[in-house]
Scaffold this motif. Structure first.
Motif, PDB file in Angstrom:
ATOM      1  N   ARG A 151       0.833  -1.208   0.000  1.00 42.74           N
ATOM      2  CA  ARG A 151       0.000   0.000   0.000  1.00 42.74           C
ATOM      3  C   ARG A 151       0.864   1.254   0.000  1.00 42.74           C
ATOM      4  O   ARG A 151       0.635   2.179  -0.784  1.00 42.74           O
ATOM      5  CB  ARG A 151      -0.907  -0.018   1.233  1.00 42.74           C
ATOM      6  CG  ARG A 151      -1.840   1.165   1.324  1.00 42.74           C
ATOM      7  CD  ARG A 151      -2.672   1.082   2.584  1.00 42.74           C
ATOM      8  NE  ARG A 151      -3.506   2.253   2.733  1.00 42.74           N
ATOM      9  CZ  ARG A 151      -3.966   2.705   3.881  1.00 42.74           C
ATOM     10  NH1 ARG A 151      -3.637   2.084   5.006  1.00 42.74           N
ATOM     11  NH2 ARG A 151      -4.719   3.760   3.941  1.00 42.74           N
ATOM     12  N   VAL A 152       1.864   1.297   0.865  1.00 42.81           N
ATOM     13  CA  VAL A 152       2.732   2.477   0.946  1.00 42.81           C
ATOM     14  C   VAL A 152       3.512   2.655  -0.352  1.00 42.81           C
ATOM     15  O   VAL A 152       3.739   3.786  -0.802  1.00 42.81           O
ATOM     16  CB  VAL A 152       3.682   2.372   2.155  1.00 42.81           C
ATOM     17  CG1 VAL A 152       4.703   3.503   2.142  1.00 42.81           C
ATOM     18  CG2 VAL A 152       2.877   2.421   3.457  1.00 42.81           C
ATOM     19  N   ALA A 153       3.914   1.554  -0.987  1.00 47.00           N
ATOM     20  CA  ALA A 153       4.635   1.649  -2.253  1.00 47.00           C
ATOM     21  C   ALA A 153       3.795   2.373  -3.299  1.00 47.00           C
ATOM     22  O   ALA A 153       4.306   3.200  -4.060  1.00 47.00           O
ATOM     23  CB  ALA A 153       5.004   0.252  -2.751  1.00 47.00           C
ATOM     24  N   HIS A 154       2.509   2.079  -3.341  1.00 44.56           N
ATOM     25  CA  HIS A 154       1.620   2.771  -4.281  1.00 44.56           C
ATOM     26  C   HIS A 154       1.530   4.262  -3.960  1.00 44.56           C
ATOM     27  O   HIS A 154       1.495   5.097  -4.861  1.00 44.56           O
ATOM     28  CB  HIS A 154       0.218   2.151  -4.231  1.00 44.56           C
ATOM     29  CG  HIS A 154       0.084   0.903  -5.038  1.00 44.56           C
ATOM     30  ND1 HIS A 154       0.359  -0.343  -4.529  1.00 44.56           N
ATOM     31  CD2 HIS A 154      -0.280   0.702  -6.322  1.00 44.56           C
ATOM     32  CE1 HIS A 154       0.149  -1.260  -5.457  1.00 44.56           C
ATOM     33  NE2 HIS A 154      -0.233  -0.656  -6.557  1.00 44.56           N
ATOM     34  N   LEU A 155       1.503   4.605  -2.684  1.00 44.78           N
ATOM     35  CA  LEU A 155       1.371   6.011  -2.293  1.00 44.78           C
ATOM     36  C   LEU A 155       2.657   6.779  -2.564  1.00 44.78           C
ATOM     37  O   LEU A 155       2.623   7.948  -2.950  1.00 44.78           O
ATOM     38  CB  LEU A 155       0.994   6.113  -0.814  1.00 44.78           C
ATOM     39  CG  LEU A 155      -0.255   5.331  -0.372  1.00 44.78           C
ATOM     40  CD1 LEU A 155      -0.578   5.638   1.081  1.00 44.78           C
ATOM     41  CD2 LEU A 155      -1.450   5.656  -1.253  1.00 44.78           C
ATOM     42  N   VAL A 156       3.801   6.128  -2.373  1.00 50.52           N
ATOM     43  CA  VAL A 156       5.093   6.794  -2.548  1.00 50.52           C
ATOM     44  C   VAL A 156       5.394   7.053  -4.020  1.00 50.52           C
ATOM     45  O   VAL A 156       5.928   8.103  -4.385  1.00 50.52           O
ATOM     46  CB  VAL A 156       6.221   5.945  -1.914  1.00 50.52           C
ATOM     47  CG1 VAL A 156       7.589   6.476  -2.327  1.00 50.52           C
ATOM     48  CG2 VAL A 156       6.102   5.959  -0.396  1.00 50.52           C
ATOM     49  N   THR A 157       5.033   6.091  -4.872  1.00 51.80           N
ATOM     50  CA  THR A 157       5.458   6.176  -6.267  1.00 51.80           C
ATOM     51  C   THR A 157       4.475   6.895  -7.176  1.00 51.80           C
ATOM     52  O   THR A 157       4.780   7.112  -8.347  1.00 51.80           O
ATOM     53  CB  THR A 157       5.684   4.761  -6.837  1.00 51.80           C
ATOM     54  OG1 THR A 157       4.450   4.018  -6.738  1.00 51.80           O
ATOM     55  CG2 THR A 157       6.778   4.037  -6.076  1.00 51.80           C
ATOM     56  N   GLY A 158       3.303   7.260  -6.700  1.00 53.58           N
ATOM     57  CA  GLY A 158       2.319   7.869  -7.590  1.00 53.58           C
ATOM     58  C   GLY A 158       1.559   9.019  -6.981  1.00 53.58           C
ATOM     59  O   GLY A 158       1.947   9.595  -5.971  1.00 53.58           O
ATOM     60  N   ARG A 159       0.446   9.353  -7.625  1.00 48.93           N
ATOM     61  CA  ARG A 159      -0.402  10.469  -7.210  1.00 48.93           C
ATOM     62  C   ARG A 159      -1.521  10.017  -6.279  1.00 48.93           C
ATOM     63  O   ARG A 159      -2.374  10.811  -5.923  1.00 48.93           O
ATOM     64  CB  ARG A 159      -1.017  11.124  -8.457  1.00 48.93           C
ATOM     65  CG  ARG A 159      -0.028  11.883  -9.324  1.00 48.93           C
ATOM     66  CD  ARG A 159      -0.600  12.146 -10.716  1.00 48.93           C
ATOM     67  NE  ARG A 159      -1.980  12.605 -10.674  1.00 48.93           N
ATOM     68  CZ  ARG A 159      -2.345  13.884 -10.532  1.00 48.93           C
ATOM     69  NH1 ARG A 159      -1.409  14.811 -10.410  1.00 48.93           N
ATOM     70  NH2 ARG A 159      -3.612  14.220 -10.532  1.00 48.93           N
ATOM     71  N   LEU A 172      -9.487  -0.070  -4.841  1.00 48.10           N
ATOM     72  CA  LEU A 172     -10.200   1.168  -4.542  1.00 48.10           C
ATOM     73  C   LEU A 172      -9.132   2.224  -4.264  1.00 48.10           C
ATOM     74  O   LEU A 172      -8.257   2.014  -3.423  1.00 48.10           O
ATOM     75  CB  LEU A 172     -11.097   0.974  -3.314  1.00 48.10           C
ATOM     76  CG  LEU A 172     -11.943   2.160  -2.863  1.00 48.10           C
ATOM     77  CD1 LEU A 172     -13.094   2.384  -3.840  1.00 48.10           C
ATOM     78  CD2 LEU A 172     -12.519   1.901  -1.470  1.00 48.10           C
ATOM     79  N   VAL A 173      -9.194   3.346  -4.987  1.00 48.40           N
ATOM     80  CA  VAL A 173      -8.132   4.344  -4.909  1.00 48.40           C
ATOM     81  C   VAL A 173      -8.708   5.742  -4.679  1.00 48.40           C
ATOM     82  O   VAL A 173      -9.719   6.114  -5.271  1.00 48.40           O
ATOM     83  CB  VAL A 173      -7.295   4.344  -6.212  1.00 48.40           C
ATOM     84  CG1 VAL A 173      -6.374   5.554  -6.279  1.00 48.40           C
ATOM     85  CG2 VAL A 173      -6.475   3.070  -6.306  1.00 48.40           C
ATOM     86  N   LYS A 174      -8.030   6.474  -3.813  1.00 50.57           N
ATOM     87  CA  LYS A 174      -8.328   7.892  -3.584  1.00 50.57           C
ATOM     88  C   LYS A 174      -7.213   8.691  -4.258  1.00 50.57           C
ATOM     89  O   LYS A 174      -6.032   8.477  -3.984  1.00 50.57           O
ATOM     90  CB  LYS A 174      -8.365   8.164  -2.077  1.00 50.57           C
ATOM     91  CG  LYS A 174      -8.573   9.620  -1.679  1.00 50.57           C
ATOM     92  CD  LYS A 174      -8.536   9.711  -0.158  1.00 50.57           C
ATOM     93  CE  LYS A 174      -8.627  11.149   0.334  1.00 50.57           C
ATOM     94  NZ  LYS A 174      -8.516  11.216   1.816  1.00 50.57           N
TER      95      LYS A 174
END
Length: 240
Positions: A151-159, A172-174
Protein backbone atom coordinates in the motif's frame (compact mmCIF):
# COMPACT_ATOMS: atom_id res chain seq x y z
CA UNK A 1 -6.91 -17.18 34.55
CA UNK A 2 -8.94 -18.23 37.59
CA UNK A 3 -10.84 -14.95 37.80
CA UNK A 4 -11.79 -15.17 34.16
CA UNK A 5 -12.97 -18.80 34.53
CA UNK A 6 -15.20 -17.81 37.45
CA UNK A 7 -16.63 -14.99 35.36
CA UNK A 8 -17.16 -17.37 32.44
CA UNK A 9 -19.01 -19.90 34.59
CA UNK A 10 -21.21 -17.13 36.01
CA UNK A 11 -22.14 -15.92 32.52
CA UNK A 12 -22.94 -19.48 31.40
CA UNK A 13 -25.26 -19.99 34.39
CA UNK A 14 -26.93 -16.68 33.62
CA UNK A 15 -27.55 -17.75 30.01
CA UNK A 16 -29.15 -20.98 31.23
CA UNK A 17 -31.35 -19.10 33.69
CA UNK A 18 -32.31 -16.38 31.23
CA UNK A 19 -32.65 -17.91 27.78
CA UNK A 20 -33.77 -14.58 26.40
CA UNK A 21 -30.48 -12.85 27.14
CA UNK A 22 -28.14 -12.75 24.15
CA UNK A 23 -25.10 -11.23 25.92
CA UNK A 24 -23.70 -9.88 22.65
CA UNK A 25 -23.43 -13.40 21.18
CA UNK A 26 -22.75 -11.88 17.77
CA UNK A 27 -20.19 -9.38 19.09
CA UNK A 28 -17.74 -11.55 21.01
CA UNK A 29 -14.18 -12.14 19.94
CA UNK A 30 -11.12 -13.72 21.51
CA UNK A 31 -7.74 -12.25 20.58
CA UNK A 32 -4.81 -14.57 21.21
CA UNK A 33 -1.52 -12.69 21.33
CA UNK A 34 -1.42 -9.11 22.65
CA UNK A 35 1.58 -7.78 20.76
CA UNK A 36 1.32 -4.66 18.64
CA UNK A 37 -1.06 -6.21 16.11
CA UNK A 38 -3.26 -8.11 18.56
CA UNK A 39 -3.51 -5.33 21.16
CA UNK A 40 -4.31 -2.68 18.55
CA UNK A 41 -7.04 -4.88 17.11
CA UNK A 42 -8.41 -5.74 20.56
CA UNK A 43 -8.52 -2.09 21.65
CA UNK A 44 -10.33 -1.03 18.48
CA UNK A 45 -12.93 -3.80 18.82
CA UNK A 46 -13.47 -2.84 22.46
CA UNK A 47 -13.91 0.80 21.45
CA UNK A 48 -16.59 -0.33 19.01
CA UNK A 49 -18.51 -2.05 21.81
CA UNK A 50 -17.41 -5.65 21.27
CA UNK A 51 -16.92 -8.13 24.11
CA UNK A 52 -13.19 -8.89 23.83
CA UNK A 53 -11.20 -11.61 25.58
CA UNK A 54 -7.46 -10.90 25.32
CA UNK A 55 -5.05 -13.79 25.93
CA UNK A 56 -1.26 -13.89 26.10
CA UNK A 57 1.44 -15.94 27.81
CA UNK A 58 3.15 -12.73 28.95
CA UNK A 59 1.61 -11.62 32.25
CA UNK A 60 2.97 -8.08 31.89
CA UNK A 61 1.23 -7.65 28.52
CA UNK A 62 -2.03 -8.99 29.91
CA UNK A 63 -1.79 -6.61 32.88
CA UNK A 64 -1.07 -3.71 30.54
CA UNK A 65 -4.32 -4.20 28.64
CA UNK A 66 -6.54 -5.54 31.42
CA UNK A 67 -8.12 -2.16 32.22
CA UNK A 68 -9.26 -1.66 28.62
CA UNK A 69 -10.35 -5.08 27.38
CA UNK A 70 -13.54 -6.76 28.56
CA UNK A 71 -11.69 -9.85 29.81
CA UNK A 72 -8.05 -10.93 29.88
CA UNK A 73 -6.23 -14.15 30.72
CA UNK A 74 -2.64 -15.30 31.04
CA UNK A 75 -2.61 -18.65 29.23
CA UNK A 76 -0.78 -20.81 26.70
CA UNK A 77 -3.27 -21.62 23.98
CA UNK A 78 -0.96 -24.12 22.30
CA UNK A 79 -2.38 -26.46 24.94
CA UNK A 80 -5.84 -27.52 23.67
CA UNK A 81 -7.06 -28.20 27.21
CA UNK A 82 -6.26 -24.65 28.29
CA UNK A 83 -8.04 -23.31 25.21
CA UNK A 84 -11.09 -25.37 26.06
CA UNK A 85 -11.05 -24.31 29.73
CA UNK A 86 -11.10 -20.68 28.65
CA UNK A 87 -14.20 -21.35 26.60
CA UNK A 88 -12.63 -19.96 23.44
CA UNK A 89 -14.58 -22.54 21.42
CA UNK A 90 -17.76 -20.70 22.42
CA UNK A 91 -16.67 -17.51 20.67
CA UNK A 92 -18.01 -16.92 17.14
CA UNK A 93 -14.73 -15.23 16.13
CA UNK A 94 -11.14 -15.76 17.24
CA UNK A 95 -8.05 -13.85 16.11
CA UNK A 96 -4.58 -15.41 16.35
CA UNK A 97 -2.35 -12.35 16.61
CA UNK A 98 0.89 -14.30 17.12
CA UNK A 99 3.34 -13.86 14.28
CA UNK A 100 6.96 -14.29 15.32
CA UNK A 101 6.44 -17.72 16.91
CA UNK A 102 5.27 -19.59 13.82
CA UNK A 103 5.06 -22.94 15.62
CA UNK A 104 2.75 -21.48 18.28
CA UNK A 105 0.65 -19.77 15.59
CA UNK A 106 0.15 -23.07 13.74
CA UNK A 107 -0.57 -25.07 16.89
CA UNK A 108 -3.15 -22.58 18.12
CA UNK A 109 -4.81 -22.40 14.71
CA UNK A 110 -4.99 -26.20 14.66
CA UNK A 111 -6.53 -26.25 18.13
CA UNK A 112 -9.16 -23.70 17.10
CA UNK A 113 -10.01 -25.68 13.98
CA UNK A 114 -10.28 -28.83 16.09
CA UNK A 115 -12.73 -26.96 18.34
CA UNK A 116 -14.68 -25.97 15.18
CA UNK A 117 -14.53 -22.23 15.85
CA UNK A 118 -16.66 -20.81 13.02
CA UNK A 119 -14.59 -17.74 12.17
CA UNK A 120 -10.80 -17.79 12.60
CA UNK A 121 -8.48 -14.94 11.67
CA UNK A 122 -4.71 -15.40 11.86
CA UNK A 123 -1.73 -13.11 11.38
CA UNK A 124 1.09 -14.38 9.16
CA UNK A 125 4.58 -12.92 8.95
CA UNK A 126 5.38 -14.34 5.49
CA UNK A 127 3.62 -15.78 2.47
CA UNK A 128 4.88 -19.26 3.42
CA UNK A 129 3.43 -18.87 6.92
CA UNK A 130 0.17 -17.70 5.39
CA UNK A 131 0.05 -20.63 2.98
CA UNK A 132 0.46 -23.09 5.85
CA UNK A 133 -2.39 -21.45 7.76
CA UNK A 134 -4.60 -21.51 4.66
CA UNK A 135 -3.86 -25.19 4.06
CA UNK A 136 -4.82 -25.94 7.64
CA UNK A 137 -8.20 -24.38 6.92
CA UNK A 138 -7.93 -20.98 8.65
CA UNK A 139 -10.75 -18.84 7.29
CA UNK A 140 -8.92 -15.50 7.06
CA UNK A 141 -5.15 -15.00 6.85
CA UNK A 142 -3.72 -11.50 7.28
CA UNK A 143 -0.21 -10.39 6.28
CA UNK A 144 -0.16 -6.88 7.80
CA UNK A 145 3.48 -6.02 7.07
CA UNK A 146 3.33 -7.25 3.47
CA UNK A 147 -0.02 -5.59 2.75
CA UNK A 148 1.06 -2.31 4.31
CA UNK A 149 4.31 -2.40 2.32
CA UNK A 150 2.41 -2.77 -0.96
CA UNK A 151 0.00 0.00 0.00
CA UNK A 152 2.73 2.48 0.95
CA UNK A 153 4.64 1.65 -2.25
CA UNK A 154 1.62 2.77 -4.28
CA UNK A 155 1.37 6.01 -2.29
CA UNK A 156 5.09 6.79 -2.55
CA UNK A 157 5.46 6.18 -6.27
CA UNK A 158 2.32 7.87 -7.59
CA UNK A 159 -0.40 10.47 -7.21
CA UNK A 160 -2.58 8.24 -5.06
CA UNK A 161 -3.71 9.51 -1.67
CA UNK A 162 -4.89 6.08 -0.53
CA UNK A 163 -4.95 2.57 -1.99
CA UNK A 164 -6.79 -0.62 -1.04
CA UNK A 165 -6.45 -3.82 -3.07
CA UNK A 166 -8.81 -6.79 -2.84
CA UNK A 167 -8.13 -10.49 -3.47
CA UNK A 168 -9.51 -10.61 -7.02
CA UNK A 169 -7.12 -7.98 -8.47
CA UNK A 170 -9.62 -5.20 -7.77
CA UNK A 171 -8.69 -1.93 -6.11
CA UNK A 172 -10.20 1.17 -4.54
CA UNK A 173 -8.13 4.34 -4.91
CA UNK A 174 -8.33 7.89 -3.58
CA UNK A 175 -6.56 10.32 -5.93
CA UNK A 176 -6.43 13.87 -7.27
CA UNK A 177 -8.59 14.29 -10.37
CA UNK A 178 -6.57 13.99 -13.61
CA UNK A 179 -6.98 17.05 -15.87
CA UNK A 180 -8.09 14.77 -18.72
CA UNK A 181 -11.57 14.33 -17.18
CA UNK A 182 -12.18 17.80 -15.68
CA UNK A 183 -14.78 20.28 -16.82
CA UNK A 184 -17.28 17.81 -18.30
CA UNK A 185 -19.85 15.39 -16.85
CA UNK A 186 -18.46 11.95 -16.09
CA UNK A 187 -20.78 10.43 -18.69
CA UNK A 188 -19.14 12.55 -21.41
CA UNK A 189 -15.62 11.91 -20.21
CA UNK A 190 -16.32 8.17 -20.75
CA UNK A 191 -14.00 7.05 -17.93
CA UNK A 192 -15.38 3.52 -17.97
CA UNK A 193 -14.81 2.87 -21.66
CA UNK A 194 -11.53 4.81 -21.92
CA UNK A 195 -9.84 3.84 -18.66
CA UNK A 196 -11.80 0.86 -17.32
CA UNK A 197 -12.56 2.53 -13.99
CA UNK A 198 -15.61 3.89 -12.19
CA UNK A 199 -15.69 7.14 -10.22
CA UNK A 200 -17.81 6.48 -7.10
CA UNK A 201 -17.13 9.54 -4.92
CA UNK A 202 -15.95 13.13 -5.12
CA UNK A 203 -14.72 15.69 -2.61
CA UNK A 204 -14.43 19.37 -3.37
CA UNK A 205 -11.98 21.46 -1.34
CA UNK A 206 -13.65 22.40 1.95
CA UNK A 207 -16.60 20.05 1.38
CA UNK A 208 -17.51 16.49 2.37
CA UNK A 209 -17.39 13.47 0.08
CA UNK A 210 -20.51 12.93 -2.05
CA UNK A 211 -21.56 10.14 -4.43
CA UNK A 212 -20.61 10.66 -8.05
CA UNK A 213 -23.23 10.32 -10.80
CA UNK A 214 -23.12 10.41 -14.59
CA UNK A 215 -23.95 14.13 -14.42
CA UNK A 216 -21.19 14.97 -11.93
CA UNK A 217 -18.64 17.45 -13.27
CA UNK A 218 -15.22 17.13 -11.64
CA UNK A 219 -12.90 20.11 -11.46
CA UNK A 220 -9.19 20.65 -10.98
CA UNK A 221 -8.21 20.03 -7.34
CA UNK A 222 -11.13 17.69 -6.63
CA UNK A 223 -10.34 14.44 -4.81
CA UNK A 224 -12.09 11.40 -6.25
CA UNK A 225 -12.59 7.76 -5.27
CA UNK A 226 -12.29 5.32 -8.17
CA UNK A 227 -12.64 1.53 -8.46
CA UNK A 228 -11.58 -1.01 -11.03
CA UNK A 229 -8.93 -3.57 -11.88
CA UNK A 230 -5.68 -2.80 -10.08
CA UNK A 231 -3.69 -2.05 -13.25
CA UNK A 232 -6.46 0.19 -14.57
CA UNK A 233 -6.72 2.34 -11.44
CA UNK A 234 -2.92 2.55 -11.22
CA UNK A 235 -2.73 3.81 -14.80
CA UNK A 236 -5.62 6.23 -14.28
CA UNK A 237 -4.05 7.75 -11.16
CA UNK A 238 -0.86 8.44 -13.15
CA UNK A 239 -2.63 10.43 -15.88
CA UNK A 240 -1.94 13.77 -14.17
Amino acid sequence: MGNYLNSLRHRRRKRLLDSGAQLHSDQRVAVIGLGRFGSSLAHELTRRGWDVLGIDTDASLVQKHSDVLTHTAVADCTDPEVLHQLGVHDFPSVVVGIGTDIEASILIASNLLEEQVPNIWAKAISRQHGQILERLGVHHVVLPEHEMGERVAHLVTGRMLDFIEFDDDYALVKTITPTTITGVPLARSAVRSKYGITVVGIKRPGQDFTHATAETVVEKGDVIIVTGKTRDVEAFAELG
